[in-house]
Design a protein around this motif. Structure first.
Motif, mmCIF file in Angstrom:
data_model
loop_
_atom_site.group_PDB
_atom_site.id
_atom_site.type_symbol
_atom_site.label_atom_id
_atom_site.label_comp_id
_atom_site.label_asym_id
_atom_site.label_seq_id
_atom_site.Cartn_x
_atom_site.Cartn_y
_atom_site.Cartn_z
ATOM 1 N N HIS A 27 0.817 -1.214 0.000
ATOM 2 C CA HIS A 27 0.000 0.000 0.000
ATOM 3 C C HIS A 27 0.853 1.269 0.000
ATOM 4 C CE1 HIS A 27 -3.701 -2.204 0.558
ATOM 5 N NE2 HIS A 27 -3.121 -2.883 1.525
ATOM 6 N N PHE A 28 2.090 1.157 0.426
ATOM 7 C CA PHE A 28 2.958 2.330 0.501
ATOM 8 C C PHE A 28 3.721 2.600 -0.800
ATOM 9 C CE2 PHE A 28 2.475 1.083 4.932
ATOM 10 C CZ PHE A 28 2.042 2.284 5.461
ATOM 11 N N VAL A 29 3.707 1.650 -1.730
ATOM 12 C CA VAL A 29 4.442 1.824 -2.982
ATOM 13 C C VAL A 29 3.973 3.066 -3.740
ATOM 14 C CG1 VAL A 29 4.950 0.784 -5.224
ATOM 15 C CG2 VAL A 29 5.102 -0.599 -3.148
ATOM 16 N N PRO A 30 2.665 3.288 -3.933
ATOM 17 C CA PRO A 30 2.250 4.520 -4.631
ATOM 18 C C PRO A 30 2.659 5.795 -3.889
ATOM 19 C CG PRO A 30 0.430 2.969 -4.518
ATOM 20 C CD PRO A 30 1.528 2.429 -3.665
ATOM 21 N N LEU A 31 2.694 5.743 -2.565
ATOM 22 C CA LEU A 31 3.116 6.917 -1.801
ATOM 23 C C LEU A 31 4.576 7.243 -2.046
ATOM 24 C CD1 LEU A 31 1.358 6.132 1.584
ATOM 25 C CD2 LEU A 31 0.645 7.777 -0.144
ATOM 26 N N ILE A 32 5.399 6.214 -2.102
ATOM 27 C CA ILE A 32 6.821 6.421 -2.332
ATOM 28 C C ILE A 32 7.057 6.940 -3.751
ATOM 29 C CG2 ILE A 32 9.051 5.241 -2.509
ATOM 30 C CD1 ILE A 32 8.010 3.395 -0.237
ATOM 31 N N ILE A 33 6.337 6.371 -4.713
ATOM 32 C CA ILE A 33 6.464 6.839 -6.097
ATOM 33 C C ILE A 33 6.002 8.290 -6.198
ATOM 34 C CG2 ILE A 33 5.569 6.519 -8.436
ATOM 35 C CD1 ILE A 33 5.537 3.494 -7.811
ATOM 36 N N GLY A 34 4.914 8.621 -5.524
ATOM 37 C CA GLY A 34 4.430 10.004 -5.528
ATOM 38 C C GLY A 34 5.420 10.959 -4.901
ATOM 39 N N HIS A 35 6.108 10.501 -3.865
ATOM 40 C CA HIS A 35 7.117 11.341 -3.218
ATOM 41 C C HIS A 35 8.245 11.665 -4.194
ATOM 42 C CE1 HIS A 35 9.239 13.083 0.153
ATOM 43 N NE2 HIS A 35 10.307 12.409 -0.213
ATOM 44 N N GLY A 36 8.626 10.680 -4.994
ATOM 45 C CA GLY A 36 9.651 10.929 -6.002
ATOM 46 C C GLY A 36 9.195 11.955 -7.023
ATOM 47 N N GLY A 37 7.938 11.873 -7.420
ATOM 48 C CA GLY A 37 7.394 12.860 -8.357
ATOM 49 C C GLY A 37 7.350 14.246 -7.757
ATOM 50 N N ASN A 38 7.009 14.326 -6.486
ATOM 51 C CA ASN A 38 6.970 15.627 -5.810
ATOM 52 C C ASN A 38 8.362 16.248 -5.733
ATOM 53 O OD1 ASN A 38 4.247 15.269 -5.424
ATOM 54 N ND2 ASN A 38 4.452 14.593 -3.306
ATOM 55 N N ALA A 39 9.359 15.435 -5.436
ATOM 56 C CA ALA A 39 10.736 15.945 -5.365
ATOM 57 C C ALA A 39 11.189 16.447 -6.726
ATOM 58 C CB ALA A 39 11.679 14.857 -4.851
ATOM 59 N N GLY A 40 10.834 15.715 -7.772
ATOM 60 C CA GLY A 40 11.196 16.149 -9.118
ATOM 61 C C GLY A 40 10.507 17.444 -9.501
ATOM 62 N N SER A 41 9.229 17.572 -9.152
ATOM 63 C CA SER A 41 8.492 18.803 -9.451
ATOM 64 C C SER A 41 9.075 19.990 -8.700
ATOM 65 C CB SER A 41 7.019 18.640 -9.078
ATOM 66 O OG SER A 41 6.427 17.644 -9.865
ATOM 67 N N GLN A 42 9.482 19.773 -7.462
ATOM 68 C CA GLN A 42 10.075 20.854 -6.683
ATOM 69 C C GLN A 42 11.421 21.272 -7.291
ATOM 70 O OE1 GLN A 42 10.285 20.178 -2.503
ATOM 71 N NE2 GLN A 42 11.540 21.983 -2.130
ATOM 72 N N ALA A 43 12.199 20.308 -7.748
ATOM 73 C CA ALA A 43 13.479 20.639 -8.373
ATOM 74 C C ALA A 43 13.263 21.451 -9.644
ATOM 75 C CB ALA A 43 14.264 19.363 -8.676
ATOM 76 N N VAL A 44 12.291 21.040 -10.447
ATOM 77 C CA VAL A 44 11.999 21.778 -11.681
ATOM 78 C C VAL A 44 11.529 23.188 -11.345
ATOM 79 C CG1 VAL A 44 10.409 21.896 -13.640
ATOM 80 C CG2 VAL A 44 11.545 19.756 -13.096
ATOM 81 N N GLY A 45 10.676 23.312 -10.339
ATOM 82 C CA GLY A 45 10.203 24.638 -9.929
ATOM 83 C C GLY A 45 11.325 25.533 -9.457
ATOM 84 N N SER A 46 12.265 24.967 -8.724
ATOM 85 C CA SER A 46 13.404 25.750 -8.241
ATOM 86 C C SER A 46 14.277 26.233 -9.393
ATOM 87 C CB SER A 46 14.260 24.917 -7.286
ATOM 88 O OG SER A 46 13.534 24.586 -6.134
ATOM 89 N N VAL A 47 14.492 25.381 -10.369
ATOM 90 C CA VAL A 47 15.318 25.763 -11.511
ATOM 91 C C VAL A 47 14.610 26.830 -12.347
ATOM 92 C CG1 VAL A 47 16.327 24.921 -13.672
ATOM 93 C CG2 VAL A 47 16.592 23.600 -11.577
ATOM 94 N N ILE A 48 13.313 26.662 -12.570
ATOM 95 C CA ILE A 48 12.562 27.664 -13.343
ATOM 96 C C ILE A 48 12.570 29.008 -12.625
ATOM 97 C CG2 ILE A 48 10.253 28.306 -14.147
ATOM 98 C CD1 ILE A 48 9.853 25.341 -14.834
ATOM 99 N N ARG A 49 12.403 28.993 -11.301
ATOM 100 C CA ARG A 49 12.442 30.236 -10.530
ATOM 101 C C ARG A 49 13.813 30.902 -10.654
ATOM 102 N NH1 ARG A 49 14.870 31.888 -6.536
ATOM 103 N NH2 ARG A 49 15.579 29.856 -5.857
ATOM 104 N N ALA A 50 14.865 30.095 -10.570
ATOM 105 C CA ALA A 50 16.219 30.644 -10.689
ATOM 106 C C ALA A 50 16.464 31.219 -12.082
ATOM 107 C CB ALA A 50 17.253 29.562 -10.371
ATOM 108 N N LEU A 51 15.941 30.567 -13.101
ATOM 109 C CA LEU A 51 16.078 31.098 -14.463
ATOM 110 C C LEU A 51 15.320 32.406 -14.619
ATOM 111 C CD1 LEU A 51 15.721 27.834 -16.563
ATOM 112 C CD2 LEU A 51 17.737 29.298 -16.465
ATOM 113 N N ALA A 52 14.097 32.467 -14.078
ATOM 114 C CA ALA A 52 13.282 33.676 -14.202
ATOM 115 C C ALA A 52 13.888 34.843 -13.434
ATOM 116 C CB ALA A 52 11.870 33.402 -13.707
#
Length: 91
Positions: A27-52
């Motif tokens: 039951h925790f597998v989707p949560l862990i996968i979602g956590h990885g997606g959240n970390a990736g989205s945060q990294a992309v957001g940080s890079v876009i903010r730094a570029l802007a």
């Protein structure tokens, strides 16, 4: 995306024996996968903010490498803090 799915399949295969004995862990597998997606989205957001904000110039390799390494370390730390695996607990 495909690499992430392959990685998830590899991890599930690696821990298949544990998942068979402790089905509730599946039951925790989707949560862990979602956590990885959240970390990736945060990294992309940080890079876009730094570029802007003109804090990051893609033509400067040193700056780019610093940002990529920092985001990789933060993502790895978040993932490492999420996983607290004790093999003896599930033996």
């Amino acid at each position: 995306f495909l690499v992430g799915l392959w990685g998830a399949a590899f991890v599930i295969d690696w821990f298949e024996h544990m998942l068979q004995r402790n089905v509730e862990l599946a039951h925790f597998v989707p949560l862990i996968i979602g956590h990885g997606g959240n970390a990736g989205s945060q990294a992309v957001g940080s890079v876009i903010r730094a570029l802007a904000a003109k804090e990051l110039d893609p033509s400067l390799r040193a700056t780019f490498a610093r940002v990529v390494s920092r985001e990789t370390l933060v993502g790895g730390r978040c993932g490492g803090d999420t996983v607290d695996y004790d093999p003896a607990e599930y033996a």
